[in-house]
Write a protein that holds these residues in place. Structure first.
Motif, mmCIF file in Angstrom:
data_model
loop_
_atom_site.group_PDB
_atom_site.id
_atom_site.type_symbol
_atom_site.label_atom_id
_atom_site.label_comp_id
_atom_site.label_asym_id
_atom_site.label_seq_id
_atom_site.Cartn_x
_atom_site.Cartn_y
_atom_site.Cartn_z
ATOM 1 N N ASP A 1 -0.081 -0.524 -4.715
ATOM 2 C CA ASP A 1 -1.370 0.169 -4.719
ATOM 3 C C ASP A 1 -1.166 1.651 -4.426
ATOM 4 O OD1 ASP A 1 -4.463 -0.088 -4.501
ATOM 5 O OD2 ASP A 1 -3.901 1.035 -2.708
ATOM 6 N N GLY B 1 0.875 -1.170 0.000
ATOM 7 C CA GLY B 1 0.000 0.000 0.000
ATOM 8 C C GLY B 1 0.908 1.215 0.000
ATOM 9 N N ARG C 1 -6.449 -1.919 4.268
ATOM 10 C CA ARG C 1 -6.447 -1.812 5.730
ATOM 11 C C ARG C 1 -6.375 -3.187 6.405
ATOM 12 N NH1 ARG C 1 -8.035 3.412 7.123
ATOM 13 N NH2 ARG C 1 -9.360 4.572 5.689
ATOM 14 N N GLY D 1 -0.085 -1.200 4.207
ATOM 15 C CA GLY D 1 0.349 0.192 4.031
ATOM 16 C C GLY D 1 1.549 0.481 4.904
ATOM 17 N N THR D 2 2.681 0.720 4.291
ATOM 18 C CA THR D 2 3.872 1.068 5.064
ATOM 19 C C THR D 2 4.915 1.707 4.171
ATOM 20 O OG1 THR D 2 5.550 0.242 6.612
ATOM 21 C CG2 THR D 2 5.005 -1.209 4.773
ATOM 22 N N HIS E 1 8.595 -3.495 8.155
ATOM 23 C CA HIS E 1 7.181 -3.841 8.305
ATOM 24 C C HIS E 1 6.678 -4.628 7.105
ATOM 25 C CE1 HIS E 1 6.191 -0.679 11.631
ATOM 26 N NE2 HIS E 1 6.847 -1.740 12.068
ATOM 27 N N HIS F 1 -12.429 5.515 -7.289
ATOM 28 C CA HIS F 1 -12.008 5.633 -5.893
ATOM 29 C C HIS F 1 -13.128 6.130 -4.981
ATOM 30 C CE1 HIS F 1 -8.357 6.829 -3.158
ATOM 31 N NE2 HIS F 1 -9.181 5.979 -2.579
ATOM 32 N N LEU G 1 -3.156 -5.595 0.967
ATOM 33 C CA LEU G 1 -2.319 -4.410 0.740
ATOM 34 C C LEU G 1 -1.865 -3.842 2.071
ATOM 35 C CD1 LEU G 1 -4.728 -2.739 -1.829
ATOM 36 C CD2 LEU G 1 -2.598 -3.968 -2.383
ATOM 37 N N SER H 1 -13.105 0.711 -5.961
ATOM 38 C CA SER H 1 -12.581 0.674 -4.603
ATOM 39 C C SER H 1 -13.525 1.416 -3.681
ATOM 40 C CB SER H 1 -11.198 1.341 -4.557
ATOM 41 O OG SER H 1 -10.786 1.461 -3.210
ATOM 42 N N LEU I 1 -4.382 -4.490 8.417
ATOM 43 C CA LEU I 1 -3.987 -4.469 9.830
ATOM 44 C C LEU I 1 -4.951 -3.616 10.643
ATOM 45 C CD1 LEU I 1 -0.147 -3.796 9.368
ATOM 46 C CD2 LEU I 1 -1.285 -6.002 9.521
ATOM 47 N N GLY I 2 -5.987 -3.101 9.997
ATOM 48 C CA GLY I 2 -6.867 -2.159 10.702
ATOM 49 C C GLY I 2 -6.077 -0.974 11.231
ATOM 50 N N ASN I 3 -5.076 -0.562 10.439
ATOM 51 C CA ASN I 3 -4.204 0.555 10.835
ATOM 52 C C ASN I 3 -3.447 0.283 12.146
ATOM 53 O OD1 ASN I 3 -6.658 2.408 9.309
ATOM 54 N ND2 ASN I 3 -4.552 2.595 8.614
ATOM 55 N N ARG J 1 -0.884 -0.294 18.514
ATOM 56 C CA ARG J 1 0.251 0.618 18.766
ATOM 57 C C ARG J 1 -0.117 1.732 19.741
ATOM 58 N NH1 ARG J 1 1.600 2.684 12.858
ATOM 59 N NH2 ARG J 1 -0.674 2.650 12.757
ATOM 60 N N TYR K 1 -2.823 10.270 -3.307
ATOM 61 C CA TYR K 1 -1.723 9.963 -2.387
ATOM 62 C C TYR K 1 -0.502 10.858 -2.622
ATOM 63 C CZ TYR K 1 -4.204 5.467 -1.454
ATOM 64 O OH TYR K 1 -5.111 4.489 -1.130
HETATM 65 N N1 LIG Z 1 -9.077 2.737 -1.613
HETATM 66 C C1 LIG Z 1 -9.100 3.376 -0.479
HETATM 67 O O1 LIG Z 1 -9.948 4.250 -0.250
HETATM 68 C C2 LIG Z 1 -8.090 3.016 0.546
HETATM 69 C C3 LIG Z 1 -8.273 3.401 1.884
HETATM 70 C C4 LIG Z 1 -7.335 2.973 2.810
HETATM 71 C C5 LIG Z 1 -6.273 2.220 2.385
HETATM 72 N N2 LIG Z 1 -6.108 1.889 1.074
HETATM 73 C C6 LIG Z 1 -4.960 1.089 0.580
HETATM 74 O O2 LIG Z 1 -4.703 0.029 1.456
HETATM 75 C C7 LIG Z 1 -3.375 0.165 1.997
HETATM 76 C C8 LIG Z 1 -3.370 -0.307 3.417
HETATM 77 O O3 LIG Z 1 -4.258 0.456 4.210
HETATM 78 P P1 LIG Z 1 -3.754 1.357 5.408
HETATM 79 O O4 LIG Z 1 -2.374 1.774 5.143
HETATM 80 O O5 LIG Z 1 -4.789 2.386 5.643
HETATM 81 O O6 LIG Z 1 -3.874 0.358 6.632
HETATM 82 P P2 LIG Z 1 -3.039 -0.887 7.198
HETATM 83 O O7 LIG Z 1 -2.179 -1.512 6.161
HETATM 84 O O8 LIG Z 1 -4.025 -1.730 7.903
HETATM 85 O O9 LIG Z 1 -2.143 -0.187 8.297
HETATM 86 C C9 LIG Z 1 -1.079 0.638 7.958
HETATM 87 C C10 LIG Z 1 -0.486 1.180 9.233
HETATM 88 O O10 LIG Z 1 0.047 0.078 9.981
HETATM 89 C C11 LIG Z 1 1.401 0.327 10.310
HETATM 90 N N3 LIG Z 1 2.120 -0.947 10.212
HETATM 91 C C12 LIG Z 1 2.384 -1.679 9.110
HETATM 92 N N4 LIG Z 1 3.051 -2.802 9.439
HETATM 93 C C13 LIG Z 1 3.203 -2.766 10.774
HETATM 94 C C14 LIG Z 1 3.818 -3.636 11.724
HETATM 95 N N5 LIG Z 1 4.423 -4.781 11.343
HETATM 96 N N6 LIG Z 1 3.786 -3.293 13.018
HETATM 97 C C15 LIG Z 1 3.191 -2.143 13.427
HETATM 98 N N7 LIG Z 1 2.606 -1.272 12.577
HETATM 99 C C16 LIG Z 1 2.613 -1.584 11.276
HETATM 100 C C17 LIG Z 1 1.895 1.336 9.304
HETATM 101 O O11 LIG Z 1 2.877 2.154 9.901
HETATM 102 P P3 LIG Z 1 4.370 2.210 9.300
HETATM 103 O O12 LIG Z 1 4.299 3.166 8.145
HETATM 104 O O13 LIG Z 1 5.163 2.677 10.469
HETATM 105 O O14 LIG Z 1 4.736 0.825 8.876
HETATM 106 C C18 LIG Z 1 0.633 2.140 8.981
HETATM 107 O O15 LIG Z 1 0.502 3.216 9.892
HETATM 108 C C19 LIG Z 1 -3.065 1.654 1.835
HETATM 109 O O16 LIG Z 1 -1.698 1.924 1.878
HETATM 110 C C20 LIG Z 1 -3.695 1.914 0.491
HETATM 111 O O17 LIG Z 1 -2.867 1.421 -0.529
HETATM 112 C C21 LIG Z 1 -7.026 2.268 0.164
#
Ligand SMILES: NC(=O)c1ccc[n+]([C@@H]2O[C@H](COP(=O)([O-])OP(=O)(O)OC[C@H]3O[C@@H](n4cnc5c(N)ncnc54)[C@H](OP(=O)(O)O)[C@@H]3O)[C@@H](O)[C@H]2O)c1
Length: 281
Positions: free
Chosen positions: A37, A9, A182, A239-240, A245, A103, A237, A134, A184-186, A190, A42
């Motif tokens: 992604d 992500g 999402r 996100g990092t 990570h 989107h 996906l 999406s 990891l549910g963000n 943490r 972004y």
């Molecule tokens: N289409 C849409 O509207 C939409 C909306 C949301 C997301 N997305 C896509 O989905 C991807 C993932 O979603 P997301 O980034 O919102 O949520 P996510 O992947 O559930 O969580 C990302 C968060 O988790 C942290 N993280 C990752 N690996 C970790 C680990 N091993 N231990 C602790 N923290 C960790 C990251 O921080 P660090 O940066 O410190 O690793 C980041 O703050 C996005 O990047 C994007 O590509 C799309």
């Protein structure tokens, strides 16, 4: 081209330097990650990804999103799609955008008659390989019922976001590619107290209320293995912008699906306490 179980992500690529973005993308490819992604919204992410992948564009599946934000063009119009696709393609490079997703627009926009046809025309012209949607809720269901138009869906899925799982499982039967956002549910574990960002706060509350003890796994491993192997999910996906990570997610996915007992515990907790927890956009 194979979709990897874990995708990057790339939302955070907009907030790191060019050099860091290059390093992360190279590391991702080395880990076997093929799915990247990004989105128009972004920031510098699309341009950084295009630059970082320039020499290795054929090793990656690039997913981007749009429908808005084109200079001098009203959002969610046929023209916003047409110009948005052209501009994304020039930033990302290559012959075509592998996957272009509308989107998070609503059903009324999907039904209006200019946006979806513009995306279909871009695909028929060879500028987009796979057209998709999406988002969440009624609009996601609308797209999932139209396999003749869309080949890819992106929606939230994780232990804290299980409402989409029946739709995702059905989508596999229709041979959709499903991208789980999402996963990891963000990473709510943490935070000792309620985080300020609204989406993170929603997950933090759900995480506490779900009441699952992940032991002996770490939360991130439980989330990755739950989501990446949910029936119908093609790619989770993560996100990092941090290599360690992404590496941890790839390592977790290599361990395979969760043990059946743990999996059932996560499903049961959501069934019991997650009533009304809809997918977070
Ligand atoms: N289409 C849409 O509207 C939409 C909306 C949301 C997301 N997305 C896509 O989905 C991807 C993932 O979603 P997301 O980034 O919102 O949520 P996510 O992947 O559930 O969580 C990302 C968060 O988790 C942290 N993280 C990752 N690996 C970790 C680990 N091993 N231990 C602790 N923290 C960790 C990251 O921080 P660090 O940066 O410190 O690793 C980041 O703050 C996005 O990047 C994007 O590509 C799309």
């Amino acid at each position: 081209m194979m979709f990897s179980r874990i995708g990057l992500g790339a939302g955070n690529l907009g907030s790191v330097s060019d050099a860091e973005a290059d390093r992360l993308v190279r590391a991702a490819l080395a880990l076997g990650v093929t799915v990247f992604d990004t989105a128009r919204s972004y920031g510098a992410s699309e341009a950084r990804l295009g630059r970082a992948l320039a020499e290795r564009r054929n090793e990656a599946i690039v997913v981007t999103k749009g429908g808005y934000g084109v200079d001098g063009v009203a959002d969610w119009t046929g023209e916003a799609i047409r110009r948005g696709v052209d501009e994304a393609l020039s930033r990302l490079g290559g012959d075509a955008i592998d996957v272009f997703l509308l989107h998070s627009c609503d059903v009324a926009t999907l039904e209006r008659g200019d946006v979806v046809p513009a995306l279909v025309r871009a695909r028929d012209a060879g500028k987009v390989r796979v057209a998709g949607y999406s988002g969440e809720g009624a609009a996601l269901a609308w797209a999932a019922a139209r396999r003749e138009i869309f080949g890819a869906l992106e929606c939230s899925a994780s232990p804290f976001d299980q409402a989409n799982l029946p739709l995702v499982a059905r989508a596999r039967e229709e041979s959709f590619c499903v991208l789980a956002k999402r996963p990891l549910g963000n990473a709510p574990w943490r935070y000792a107290t309620r985080p300020e960002r609204e989406d993170e706060a929603i997950y933090w509350r759900r995480w506490r209320e779900l009441g699952v003890d992940p032991t002996p796994l770490a939360w991130e491993e439980l989330c990755v293995r739950f989501t990446a192997f949910a029936p119908g999910v093609t790619t989770a996906l993560v996100g990092t912008a941090r290599m360690e990570h992404l590496e941890a997610a790839v390592r977790a996915a290599a361990s395979g699906p969760l043990d059946a007992v743990v999996h059932a515990r996560v499903r049961a907790a959501f069934a019991e306490r997650g009533g009304g927890w809809t997918g977070v956009v």
